[in-house]
Design an enzyme around this catalytic site. Structure first.
Site, short mmCIF file in Angstrom:
data_model
loop_
_atom_site.label_atom_id
_atom_site.label_comp_id
_atom_site.label_asym_id
_atom_site.label_seq_id
_atom_site.Cartn_x
_atom_site.Cartn_y
_atom_site.Cartn_z
N HIS A 71 -15.08 1.57 -6.79
CA HIS A 71 -14.00 2.49 -7.15
C HIS A 71 -12.67 1.76 -7.12
O HIS A 71 -12.41 0.95 -6.23
CB HIS A 71 -13.96 3.67 -6.18
CG HIS A 71 -12.76 4.55 -6.37
ND1 HIS A 71 -12.59 5.31 -7.50
CD2 HIS A 71 -11.68 4.78 -5.59
CE1 HIS A 71 -11.45 5.97 -7.40
NE2 HIS A 71 -10.88 5.66 -6.26
N TYR A 101 1.89 7.56 1.11
CA TYR A 101 2.61 8.33 0.10
C TYR A 101 2.90 9.71 0.67
O TYR A 101 2.13 10.24 1.46
CB TYR A 101 1.81 8.46 -1.21
CG TYR A 101 0.54 9.26 -1.09
CD1 TYR A 101 0.53 10.64 -1.24
CD2 TYR A 101 -0.68 8.64 -0.83
CE1 TYR A 101 -0.64 11.38 -1.13
CE2 TYR A 101 -1.85 9.36 -0.72
CZ TYR A 101 -1.83 10.74 -0.87
OH TYR A 101 -2.98 11.47 -0.74
N HIS A 117 -4.65 13.96 -5.57
CA HIS A 117 -3.46 13.89 -4.73
C HIS A 117 -2.67 15.19 -4.77
O HIS A 117 -1.74 15.37 -4.00
CB HIS A 117 -2.56 12.74 -5.19
CG HIS A 117 -3.20 11.40 -5.05
ND1 HIS A 117 -3.80 10.75 -6.12
CD2 HIS A 117 -3.38 10.58 -3.98
CE1 HIS A 117 -4.29 9.59 -5.70
NE2 HIS A 117 -4.05 9.47 -4.42
N ILE A 173 -16.20 10.68 -5.23
CA ILE A 173 -15.88 9.30 -4.88
C ILE A 173 -16.34 8.95 -3.46
O ILE A 173 -16.58 7.79 -3.15
CB ILE A 173 -14.38 9.03 -5.06
CG1 ILE A 173 -13.98 9.28 -6.51
CG2 ILE A 173 -14.01 7.61 -4.68
CD1 ILE A 173 -14.79 8.49 -7.53
N GLY A 174 -16.49 9.95 -2.60
CA GLY A 174 -17.02 9.62 -1.27
C GLY A 174 -16.73 10.65 -0.21
O GLY A 174 -17.63 11.30 0.31
N CYS A 192 -0.18 9.32 5.93
CA CYS A 192 0.04 8.14 6.77
C CYS A 192 -1.29 7.48 7.08
O CYS A 192 -2.32 8.14 7.19
CB CYS A 192 0.72 8.54 8.09
SG CYS A 192 2.37 9.23 7.89
N ASN A 231 0.82 -1.20 0.00
CA ASN A 231 0.00 0.00 0.00
C ASN A 231 0.86 1.26 0.00
O ASN A 231 0.36 2.36 0.22
CB ASN A 231 -0.95 0.01 1.21
CG ASN A 231 -1.99 1.12 1.11
OD1 ASN A 231 -2.40 1.50 0.03
ND2 ASN A 231 -2.40 1.65 2.25
N HIS A 279 -10.74 -9.17 -17.24
CA HIS A 279 -11.85 -10.12 -17.13
C HIS A 279 -12.39 -10.17 -15.70
O HIS A 279 -13.59 -10.36 -15.48
CB HIS A 279 -11.40 -11.51 -17.58
CG HIS A 279 -10.32 -12.12 -16.72
ND1 HIS A 279 -9.02 -11.67 -16.72
CD2 HIS A 279 -10.37 -13.13 -15.82
CE1 HIS A 279 -8.31 -12.40 -15.86
NE2 HIS A 279 -9.10 -13.29 -15.30
N ASP A 335 -10.43 6.62 8.87
CA ASP A 335 -9.79 5.99 7.71
C ASP A 335 -10.79 5.02 7.09
O ASP A 335 -11.62 4.44 7.80
CB ASP A 335 -8.52 5.26 8.15
CG ASP A 335 -7.91 4.44 7.03
OD1 ASP A 335 -7.22 5.03 6.18
OD2 ASP A 335 -8.14 3.21 7.00
#
Length: 765
Positions: free
Chosen positions: A651, A521, A704, A440-441, A525, A120, A662, A498
């Site tokens: 998502h 990233y 981001h 997205i939320g 955190c 992750n 597939h 989170d």
């Protein structure tokens, strides 16, 4: 003598010190000099921790202000001209590549960011030009930090990303055609220059990471190792310890002759212990094996008995002088120290080991092998007691959960009707326009939200007071969406910390930490929850807030859930049962939640699976197909218990799914939203080639980065998408949730997004 080694250490500090310093610098509240000083303080602190633990081989250059691959991009001056031409200070240029820059007349988006193998952690993708050149940046960070440690009395082993992996993990820039691996001849002299400088500074050994050796590699990439390591293993350069991790390298042992000059090879014996015999048989005389027996990816205590047996097996064949006891990978992927956890249940705390503790574990194992078990008798006995206590705990095995799993039938995985019939009902029920807009939320988590959540956690306000605060925040988010004129609303998730932790806190089988932060990233955190036993849902988790939001919204409200695979992958999973078992338990818990949301009047439900791609086994073949089978079944099990008129969204982060499309199609979600703003829109061609029948929302801007895309920029993105997707198929949304953004930039970006959608909507009339 067997030595102990750590491949890398977490960067953030015990209290997320680096995160705080970076964000203060970006906000203009901390000077460049103070930020650099804080970085130096953290490096010295982390070297001392490892030295005090007795680690023989301590890494340097594993620290990065944003990302270690981004460090290499700047180190080798592989900087696209759109950044290097802006006249930015070196540090600001670095951050501009990582997170974008929109200040003082400079407006550049960030470079693409993707997951580091199947973790992750996100790395910044090297981006190359047709006329690419390389040179050593005058900062020469690996040399500088090696000298820094040396001045503090600590001799380290510098860590650098190997040239073949650096190129293979990169890509050609947009509108460029260069094959990254073809740049090797240009890059190698710069690596030689770097290694020469490290040798001059006193570095006897250098750890050179070539993790791509766990992949299925094209022959041309395999062939690149021979010229690369012919140059890099010159006797005038430091000795190299070539490190691999996150998989086995047996399928690439034909590369070993090209690596005959390296002093040691590191392998991950936690992920793939069965590779030991084969790798040992391929080592040349005097070549050392670095045995990764302490897990760098998970938080469970090392089973000393098992680890010692593996190391002693290697010693019997190679001798003590040719074996190093090491972490399986960098400890970047685990929290800093268990000592910070004052509230953990003592039973489960005894089962865990974080980075500081893992540094001690490698030294204990090495001492046991060198001096015999009696030399660490107390440590071995305590470890055996912990391992036994965990295996026999009632937390790990819950009969009613297993009984429910045994009753699952094949038909439980399927919706009532095929998509065309479902969509016909959804169209009538939801009455959405063409090019529907949504997010997205999550919406920005303000300082006030965090303060109130903290007060509630500490018991400083009542549950009723906190609930009223959350309802007020939902009211405000609904009002903003009214003003933006979005088509499908979200409640903004103000009550959630989170996206996995929130659900884990409401499920039996999880435990939670207070300070166990892990870098995802940049300064982002996460605090992954820990799965310690069988999982079940004791009560509804999201219904109350979603139902309230729907009651005050003018348009359809979207319920937001995190899918079973993401809940699994973004937790620290159990290592005593297969992950498919844990995923199925999560799916059953989420199935109950989906059914309850529909009963509460929520007829658009998003079940996010951004980690589906991340969990994909790194090599193709039976293991990958088996994973996709149980992962898809878990998603379908969680979403199939509802009526046709209820619309299921999902998502995904990152659009690199051509090789398992597939499985994406097999999820049978009514609407997919995917990251796309940093990716070439041509990736959408797979939807055309596969005649994908359902609806898609490719992200139109990057969340981001703090930069605000213009309306025209978003129109241009939509125009690209319409080259591959039908108008009636296309949803308009950002790349991902907006939790980490500020309201000012969020409103501006969404305003531009909605206006762009309305423009294309008008063109259809």
């Amino acid at each position: 003598m067997v030595h102990s080694s750590v491949l890398g250490f977490p960067r953030m500090g015990v209290l997320r010190d680096l995160k705080k310093a970076n964000e203060a610098y970006w906000a203009g509240k901390l000077s460049k000099e103070d930020l650099l000083a804080e970085g130096k303080r953290l490096r010295l602190e982390h070297w001392k921790i490892q030295k005090d633990a007795g680690v023989d081989i301590i890494p340097s250059n594993d620290f990065a202000f944003y990302d270690h691959v981004l460090d290499h991009i700047q180190l080798f001056n592989a900087i696209p001209e759109r950044y290097s031409s802006q006249g930015l200070d070196r540090l600001d240029e670095y951050f501009a590549m990582g997170r974008g820059h929109q200040k003082d007349g400079v407006d550049v988006p960030s470079l693409e960011m993707v997951k580091w193998f199947d973790s992750n952690y996100h790395y910044v993708k090297p981006t190359f030009q047709d006329n690419q050149s390389f040179s050593l940046n005058d900062n020469v960070k690996p040399v500088k930090v090696f000298q820094e440690a040396k001045d503090a009395g600590i001799i380290t082993r510098p860590v650098i990303l190997g040239p073949v992996s650096f190129l293979h993990l990169g890509k050609a820039d947009r509108d460029q055609t260069v094959d990254p691996i073809s740049l090797l001849e240009k890059l190698l002299p710069v690596y030689v220059e770097l290694l020469t400088k490290l040798k001059e500074a006193g570095a006897e050994y250098v750890q050179i990471d070539e993790p791509i050796l766990v992949f299925d590699l094209p022959q041309k990439v395999k062939d690149a190792f021979k010229p690369a390591y012919a140059k890099l293993t010159d006797s005038n350069l430091p000795k190299l310890v070539l490190a691999t991790y996150f998989g086995d390298i047996v399928h690439n042992t034909d590369v070993f002759p090209a690596l005959s000059g390296v002093a040691a090879i590191h392998i991950d014996l936690v992920r793939n212990p069965e590779q030991l015999e084969t790798v040992i048989s391929k080592l040349r005389d005097k070549q050392v094996l670095s045995a990764g027996v302490v897990d760098g990816r998970n938080i469970w205590k090392t089973n000393f008995k098992r680890a010692i047996e593996i190391v002693e097996s290697a010693v019997q064949k190679l001798g003590k002088d040719r074996v190093i006891v090491a972490t399986s990978s960098s400890l970047l992927h685990v929290p800093h120290t268990l000592d910070s956890e004052k509230k953990l249940d003592t039973e489960v705390k005894d089962w865990f080991s974080f980075a500081v503790q893992k540094a001690s574990e490698v030294t204990i194992i090495a001492k046991a092998v060198n001096d015999g078990p009696a030399s660490v008798k107390a440590e071995l006995e305590a470890n055996a007691k912990s391992v036994q206590a965990r295996s026999s705990s009632k937390r790990t095995n819950v009969p009613h959960v297993k009984e429910r799993q045994e009753k699952i039938k094949a038909e439980d995985h399927n919706r009532q009707s095929p998509f065309p019939e479902r969509y016909s009902q959804q169209k009538e029920h939801l009455k959405l326009p063409i090019f529907p807009t949504t997010t997205i939320g999550s919406f920005p988590q303000t300082k006030e939200i965090r303060i109130q959540r903290n007060k509630f956690t500490k018991g400083e306000i009542t549950a009723e007071e906190y609930e009223k605060f959350i309802e007020k925040e939902i009211d405000e988010v609904i009002k903003i969406q009214d003003e933006l004129d979005l088509d499908v609303y979200v409640h903004g998730e103000p009550e959630r910390n989170d996206m996995v932790q929130y659900f884990g806190e409401r499920l039996d089988g999880y435990v939670f930490t207070t300070h166990a932060w892990v870098q995802s990233y940049g300064s982002r955190c996460v605090r992954p929850p820990i799965i310690v036993g069988d999982i079940s849902r004791p009560a509804p988790m999201t219904v109350k807030e979603s139902k309230y939001a729907a009651s005050v919204a003018k348009k359809p409200m979207k319920g937001m859930l995190t899918g079973p695979i993401t809940c699994l992958r973004w937790s620290f999973p159990r290592d005593d049962v297969h992950q498919s078992v844990q995923a199925q338990q999560l799916a059953l818990a989420l199935r109950d939640e989906v059914i309850d949301l529909e009963a509460a009047g929520i007829f658009v439900i998003q079940v996010d699976e951004p980690a589906l791609r991340e969990g994909l086994p790194l090599r193709s073949g039976k293991e990958r197909e088996a994973y996709l089978s149980w992962a898809v079944d878990s998603f379908k099990l969680s979403t199939a218990g509802i009526k046709d008129s209820t619309q299921i969204h999902s998502h995904f982060c990152y659009s690199e799914f051509q090789d398992f499309f597939h499985a994406i199609a097999a999820l049978d979600a009514d609407v997919l939203s995917i990251e796309n703003s940093k990716s070439d829109a041509k990736l959408l061609k797979v939807f055309v080639d596969q005649a994908y029948p359902r609806h898609i929302g490719p992200g139109v801007y990057d969340i981001h980065s703090p930069r605000i895309p213009s309306e025209q920029e978003i129109k241009d993105r939509i125009a690209e998408m319409l080259q591959y997707l039908r108008p009636d198929q296309l949803w308009i949304n950002p790349d991902c949730g907006l939790k980490t953004r500020q309201w000012k930039e969020t409103k501006a970006a969404l305003t531009n997004m909605v206006q762009a959608a309305k423009y294309y909507r008008s063109q259809q009339k």
